[in-house]
Scaffold this motif. Structure first.
Motif, PDB file in Angstrom:
ATOM      1  N   GLN A  13      25.285  50.219  30.645  1.00  0.00           N
ATOM      2  CA  GLN A  13      24.330  50.721  29.658  1.00  0.00           C
ATOM      3  C   GLN A  13      24.403  49.923  28.361  1.00  0.00           C
ATOM      4  N   PRO A  14      23.315  49.900  27.603  1.00  0.00           N
ATOM      5  CA  PRO A  14      23.350  49.226  26.301  1.00  0.00           C
ATOM      6  C   PRO A  14      24.496  49.745  25.449  1.00  0.00           C
ATOM      7  N   GLY A  15      25.188  48.827  24.785  1.00  0.00           N
ATOM      8  CA  GLY A  15      26.344  49.182  23.988  1.00  0.00           C
ATOM      9  C   GLY A  15      27.640  49.174  24.755  1.00  0.00           C
ATOM     10  N   GLY A  16      27.560  49.036  26.058  1.00  0.00           N
ATOM     11  CA  GLY A  16      28.744  49.031  26.886  1.00  0.00           C
ATOM     12  C   GLY A  16      29.430  47.680  26.934  1.00  0.00           C
ATOM     13  N   SER A  17      30.482  47.614  27.733  1.00  0.00           N
ATOM     14  CA  SER A  17      31.280  46.400  27.844  1.00  0.00           C
ATOM     15  C   SER A  17      31.463  46.001  29.298  1.00  0.00           C
ATOM     16  N   LEU A  18      31.712  44.727  29.486  1.00  0.00           N
ATOM     17  CA  LEU A  18      31.939  44.179  30.808  1.00  0.00           C
ATOM     18  C   LEU A  18      32.824  42.954  30.655  1.00  0.00           C
ATOM     19  N   ARG A  19      33.684  42.728  31.619  1.00  0.00           N
ATOM     20  CA  ARG A  19      34.553  41.555  31.586  1.00  0.00           C
ATOM     21  C   ARG A  19      34.356  40.729  32.845  1.00  0.00           C
ATOM     22  N   LEU A  20      33.951  39.492  32.661  1.00  0.00           N
ATOM     23  CA  LEU A  20      33.756  38.575  33.765  1.00  0.00           C
ATOM     24  C   LEU A  20      34.984  37.694  33.946  1.00  0.00           C
ATOM     25  N   SER A  21      35.265  37.356  35.184  1.00  0.00           N
ATOM     26  CA  SER A  21      36.366  36.464  35.503  1.00  0.00           C
ATOM     27  C   SER A  21      35.865  35.347  36.402  1.00  0.00           C
ATOM     28  N   CYS A  22      36.473  34.197  36.276  1.00  0.00           N
ATOM     29  CA  CYS A  22      36.141  33.059  37.122  1.00  0.00           C
ATOM     30  C   CYS A  22      37.415  32.304  37.429  1.00  0.00           C
ATOM     31  N   THR A  23      37.690  32.133  38.702  1.00  0.00           N
ATOM     32  CA  THR A  23      38.897  31.447  39.129  1.00  0.00           C
ATOM     33  C   THR A  23      38.552  30.179  39.895  1.00  0.00           C
ATOM     34  N   ALA A  24      39.199  29.100  39.525  1.00  0.00           N
ATOM     35  CA  ALA A  24      39.011  27.823  40.202  1.00  0.00           C
ATOM     36  C   ALA A  24      40.054  27.645  41.299  1.00  0.00           C
ATOM     37  N   SER A  25      39.635  27.080  42.399  1.00  0.00           N
ATOM     38  CA  SER A  25      40.543  26.818  43.505  1.00  0.00           C
ATOM     39  C   SER A  25      40.104  25.549  44.214  1.00  0.00           C
ATOM     40  N   SER A  27      40.838  21.584  45.646  1.00  0.00           N
ATOM     41  CA  SER A  27      41.554  20.351  45.330  1.00  0.00           C
ATOM     42  C   SER A  27      41.439  20.061  43.843  1.00  0.00           C
ATOM     43  N   ILE A  28      42.271  20.721  43.073  1.00  0.00           N
ATOM     44  CA  ILE A  28      42.231  20.593  41.616  1.00  0.00           C
ATOM     45  C   ILE A  28      43.308  19.639  41.141  1.00  0.00           C
ATOM     46  N   PHE A  29      42.885  18.588  40.478  1.00  0.00           N
ATOM     47  CA  PHE A  29      43.831  17.709  39.821  1.00  0.00           C
ATOM     48  C   PHE A  29      44.031  18.149  38.369  1.00  0.00           C
ATOM     49  N   SER A  30      42.933  18.397  37.693  1.00  0.00           N
ATOM     50  CA  SER A  30      43.000  18.871  36.324  1.00  0.00           C
ATOM     51  C   SER A  30      41.692  19.554  35.954  1.00  0.00           C
ATOM     52  N   ILE A  31      41.771  20.455  34.999  1.00  0.00           N
ATOM     53  CA  ILE A  31      40.604  21.129  34.455  1.00  0.00           C
ATOM     54  C   ILE A  31      40.601  20.944  32.951  1.00  0.00           C
ATOM     55  N   ASN A  32      39.490  20.483  32.427  1.00  0.00           N
ATOM     56  CA  ASN A  32      39.369  20.320  30.989  1.00  0.00           C
ATOM     57  C   ASN A  32      38.671  21.560  30.416  1.00  0.00           C
ATOM     58  N   ALA A  33      37.433  21.411  30.011  1.00  0.00           N
ATOM     59  CA  ALA A  33      36.722  22.545  29.442  1.00  0.00           C
ATOM     60  C   ALA A  33      36.226  23.486  30.531  1.00  0.00           C
ATOM     61  N   MET A  34      36.107  24.750  30.180  1.00  0.00           N
ATOM     62  CA  MET A  34      35.503  25.746  31.043  1.00  0.00           C
ATOM     63  C   MET A  34      34.502  26.525  30.207  1.00  0.00           C
ATOM     64  N   GLY A  35      33.542  27.134  30.870  1.00  0.00           N
ATOM     65  CA  GLY A  35      32.544  27.853  30.113  1.00  0.00           C
ATOM     66  C   GLY A  35      31.721  28.803  30.945  1.00  0.00           C
ATOM     67  N   TRP A  36      30.882  29.542  30.239  1.00  0.00           N
ATOM     68  CA  TRP A  36      29.959  30.471  30.854  1.00  0.00           C
ATOM     69  C   TRP A  36      28.542  30.143  30.420  1.00  0.00           C
ATOM     70  N   TYR A  37      27.626  30.170  31.362  1.00  0.00           N
ATOM     71  CA  TYR A  37      26.215  29.977  31.129  1.00  0.00           C
ATOM     72  C   TYR A  37      25.462  31.125  31.773  1.00  0.00           C
ATOM     73  N   ALA A  74      47.485  28.746  33.676  1.00  0.00           N
ATOM     74  CA  ALA A  74      48.397  28.881  34.806  1.00  0.00           C
ATOM     75  C   ALA A  74      47.699  29.459  36.027  1.00  0.00           C
ATOM     76  N   LYS A  75      46.646  30.242  35.789  1.00  0.00           N
ATOM     77  CA  LYS A  75      45.900  30.867  36.875  1.00  0.00           C
ATOM     78  C   LYS A  75      44.574  30.179  37.155  1.00  0.00           C
ATOM     79  N   ASN A  76      44.276  29.114  36.420  1.00  0.00           N
ATOM     80  CA  ASN A  76      42.994  28.411  36.556  1.00  0.00           C
ATOM     81  C   ASN A  76      41.826  29.381  36.433  1.00  0.00           C
TER      82      ASN A  76
END
Length: 121
Positions: A13-25, A27-37, A74-76
């Protein structure tokens, strides 16, 4: 390849809250920036928030003061805490990571499948 999986979307509902998560898995060598669109029907994809490996953040003006991006290297995993949600926040939210697989180069942008966020009474 690097695979991104989002979770946490839903109906709120309007005024409410939500938490999004995104996990990378994968063949990861390195991760620089991360973001949400986000992308609503009939509109172009727009930046919501980004965070560098060092924790420097950037937000769209429309979400400043309401959304908070964070990450756990640590959790990507990158998070998006969304408070004081408005109907105009309704969209499909996509996770993005600037990352390399197998070695330091090449660096590419990887995208998740998207998670629906609907703000409605």
């Amino acid at each position: 390849q690097v695979h991104l999986v989002e979770s946490g979307g839903g109906l709120v509902q309007p005024g409410g809250s939500l938490r999004l998560s995104c996990t990378a898995s994968g063949s990861i060598f390195s991760i620089n920036a991360m973001g949400w669109y986000r992308q609503a029907p009939g509109k172009q994809r727009e930046l919501v928030a980004t965070i560098t490996n060092g924790g420097v953040t950037n937000y769209a003006d429309s979400v400043k003061g309401r959304f908070t991006i964070s990450r756990d290297n640590a959790k990507n995993t990158v998070y998006l805490q969304m408070n004081s949600l408005k109907p105009e926040d309704t969209s499909v939210y996509y996770c993005n990571a600037e990352a390399s697989a197998y070695g330091p180069y090449p660096e590419n942008d990887y995208w998740g499948q998207g998670t629906q966020v609907t703000v409605s009474s």
